[in-house]
Design a protein around this motif. Structure first.
Motif, PDB file in Angstrom:
ATOM      1  N   UNK A  44       0.832  -1.205   0.000  1.00  0.00           N
ATOM      2  CA  UNK A  44       0.000   0.000   0.000  1.00  0.00           C
ATOM      3  C   UNK A  44       0.869   1.258   0.000  1.00  0.00           C
ATOM      4  N   UNK A  45       1.874   1.278   0.848  1.00  0.00           N
ATOM      5  CA  UNK A  45       2.742   2.458   0.941  1.00  0.00           C
ATOM      6  C   UNK A  45       3.512   2.679  -0.358  1.00  0.00           C
ATOM      7  N   UNK A  46       4.019   1.617  -0.962  1.00  0.00           N
ATOM      8  CA  UNK A  46       4.735   1.735  -2.228  1.00  0.00           C
ATOM      9  C   UNK A  46       3.807   2.261  -3.323  1.00  0.00           C
ATOM     10  N   UNK A  47       2.598   1.738  -3.380  1.00  0.00           N
ATOM     11  CA  UNK A  47       1.624   2.209  -4.382  1.00  0.00           C
ATOM     12  C   UNK A  47       1.271   3.672  -4.147  1.00  0.00           C
ATOM     13  N   UNK A  48       1.134   4.068  -2.895  1.00  0.00           N
ATOM     14  CA  UNK A  48       0.813   5.459  -2.573  1.00  0.00           C
ATOM     15  C   UNK A  48       1.943   6.384  -3.021  1.00  0.00           C
ATOM     16  N   UNK A  49       3.170   6.041  -2.670  1.00  0.00           N
ATOM     17  CA  UNK A  49       4.321   6.868  -3.071  1.00  0.00           C
ATOM     18  C   UNK A  49       4.430   6.925  -4.593  1.00  0.00           C
ATOM     19  N   UNK A  65      12.053   2.961  -0.999  1.00  0.00           N
ATOM     20  CA  UNK A  65      12.486   1.860  -1.868  1.00  0.00           C
ATOM     21  C   UNK A  65      13.508   0.979  -1.159  1.00  0.00           C
ATOM     22  N   UNK A  66      14.437   1.582  -0.443  1.00  0.00           N
ATOM     23  CA  UNK A  66      15.428   0.792   0.299  1.00  0.00           C
ATOM     24  C   UNK A  66      14.747  -0.054   1.380  1.00  0.00           C
ATOM     25  N   UNK A  67      13.765   0.531   2.056  1.00  0.00           N
ATOM     26  CA  UNK A  67      13.037  -0.180   3.108  1.00  0.00           C
ATOM     27  C   UNK A  67      12.303  -1.393   2.530  1.00  0.00           C
ATOM     28  N   UNK A  68      11.548  -1.167   1.463  1.00  0.00           N
ATOM     29  CA  UNK A  68      10.796  -2.257   0.834  1.00  0.00           C
ATOM     30  C   UNK A  68      11.764  -3.296   0.257  1.00  0.00           C
ATOM     31  N   UNK A 107      16.612  -3.944  -8.208  1.00  0.00           N
ATOM     32  CA  UNK A 107      16.431  -4.155  -6.771  1.00  0.00           C
ATOM     33  C   UNK A 107      17.755  -4.481  -6.085  1.00  0.00           C
ATOM     34  N   UNK A 108      18.633  -5.185  -6.779  1.00  0.00           N
ATOM     35  CA  UNK A 108      19.955  -5.474  -6.219  1.00  0.00           C
ATOM     36  C   UNK A 108      20.783  -4.192  -6.110  1.00  0.00           C
ATOM     37  N   UNK A 109      20.680  -3.323  -7.095  1.00  0.00           N
ATOM     38  CA  UNK A 109      21.426  -2.060  -7.052  1.00  0.00           C
ATOM     39  C   UNK A 109      20.884  -1.165  -5.943  1.00  0.00           C
ATOM     40  N   UNK A 110      19.559  -1.129  -5.762  1.00  0.00           N
ATOM     41  CA  UNK A 110      18.976  -0.343  -4.670  1.00  0.00           C
ATOM     42  C   UNK A 110      19.546  -0.808  -3.335  1.00  0.00           C
ATOM     43  N   UNK A 133       5.643   0.079  -9.727  1.00  0.00           N
ATOM     44  CA  UNK A 133       5.642   1.033  -8.632  1.00  0.00           C
ATOM     45  C   UNK A 133       7.058   1.484  -8.280  1.00  0.00           C
ATOM     46  N   UNK A 134       8.003   0.557  -8.312  1.00  0.00           N
ATOM     47  CA  UNK A 134       9.398   0.912  -8.040  1.00  0.00           C
ATOM     48  C   UNK A 134       9.884   1.924  -9.067  1.00  0.00           C
ATOM     49  N   UNK A 135       9.600   1.682 -10.344  1.00  0.00           N
ATOM     50  CA  UNK A 135      10.041   2.609 -11.395  1.00  0.00           C
ATOM     51  C   UNK A 135       9.354   3.962 -11.280  1.00  0.00           C
ATOM     52  N   UNK A 136       8.097   3.976 -10.842  1.00  0.00           N
ATOM     53  CA  UNK A 136       7.405   5.256 -10.653  1.00  0.00           C
ATOM     54  C   UNK A 136       8.047   6.049  -9.518  1.00  0.00           C
ATOM     55  N   UNK A 137       8.438   5.384  -8.438  1.00  0.00           N
ATOM     56  CA  UNK A 137       9.112   6.070  -7.327  1.00  0.00           C
ATOM     57  C   UNK A 137      10.490   6.583  -7.737  1.00  0.00           C
TER      58      UNK A 137
END
Length: 166
Positions: A44-49, A65-68, A107-110, A133-137
């Motif tokens: 939910x938080x990732x989608x919101x951001x 992104x680092x947290x997720x 995700x590995x680079x993050x 969602x990751x790419x949008x953030x």
């Protein structure tokens, strides 16, 4: 006492649920409860951001992104070992050229990169849940490999961003 408890579980048809609970509790401890609640909250938080990226600074989005990403790596029982992070500039722009062996490279680079960054990704990945969602953030640049003109415009935009220090 125990016989009555086991008999009542068996009679109610809950013996299966009882053994599943015992398996989860004894094999996984309480961590499965954590994952049961984290995944929906993190999603939910990732989608919101992602849908409100302009409300958050690049640093705030990158911290999410680092947290997720940390939770995904932990949940997948993965170990990411980065080398040469001291060579990543803290200021001014830079470009990574991953070899794209799969969809996990970003995700590995993050996981190991200390500063926020963006990526150029193929347009088809905008249909992949989670990566979308990751790419949008990240405010990633999506490239249409079938459209040469659009591809060149994306490359020009990336060059401008790198020169501007992103």
């Amino acid at each position: 006492m125990h016989e009555h408890f086991l008999r009542s579980i068996y009679r109610t048809g809950g013996i299966y649920r009882f053994f599943v609970f015992c398996f989860l509790f004894f094999c996984l401890g309480w961590s499965w409860l954590y994952w049961l609640f984290f995944v929906p909250y993190g999603w939910f938080k990732l989608c919101w951001y992602a849908s409100h990226a302009e409300r958050y600074s690049e640093e705030q989005r990158y911290q999410l992104l680092k947290y997720v990403d940390n939770r995904a790596v932990k949940g997948g029982n993965l170990v990411i070992d980065g080398h040469g992070m001291e060579n990543i500039p803290k200021e001014n722009g830079f470009i990574f050229f991953p070899n794209h062996q799969g969809l996990f490279d970003v995700l590995a680079i993050i996981q190991v990169c200390p500063v926020p960054f963006s990526v150029v990704a193929k347009k088809e990945l905008t249909n992949v849940p989670f990566l979308k969602q990751v790419f949008a953030c990240m405010k990633a640049f999506m490239i249409d490999r079938d459209d040469v003109k659009q591809s060149m415009q994306v490359i020009i935009n990336v060059i401008k961003e790198v020169k501007a220090g992103r």
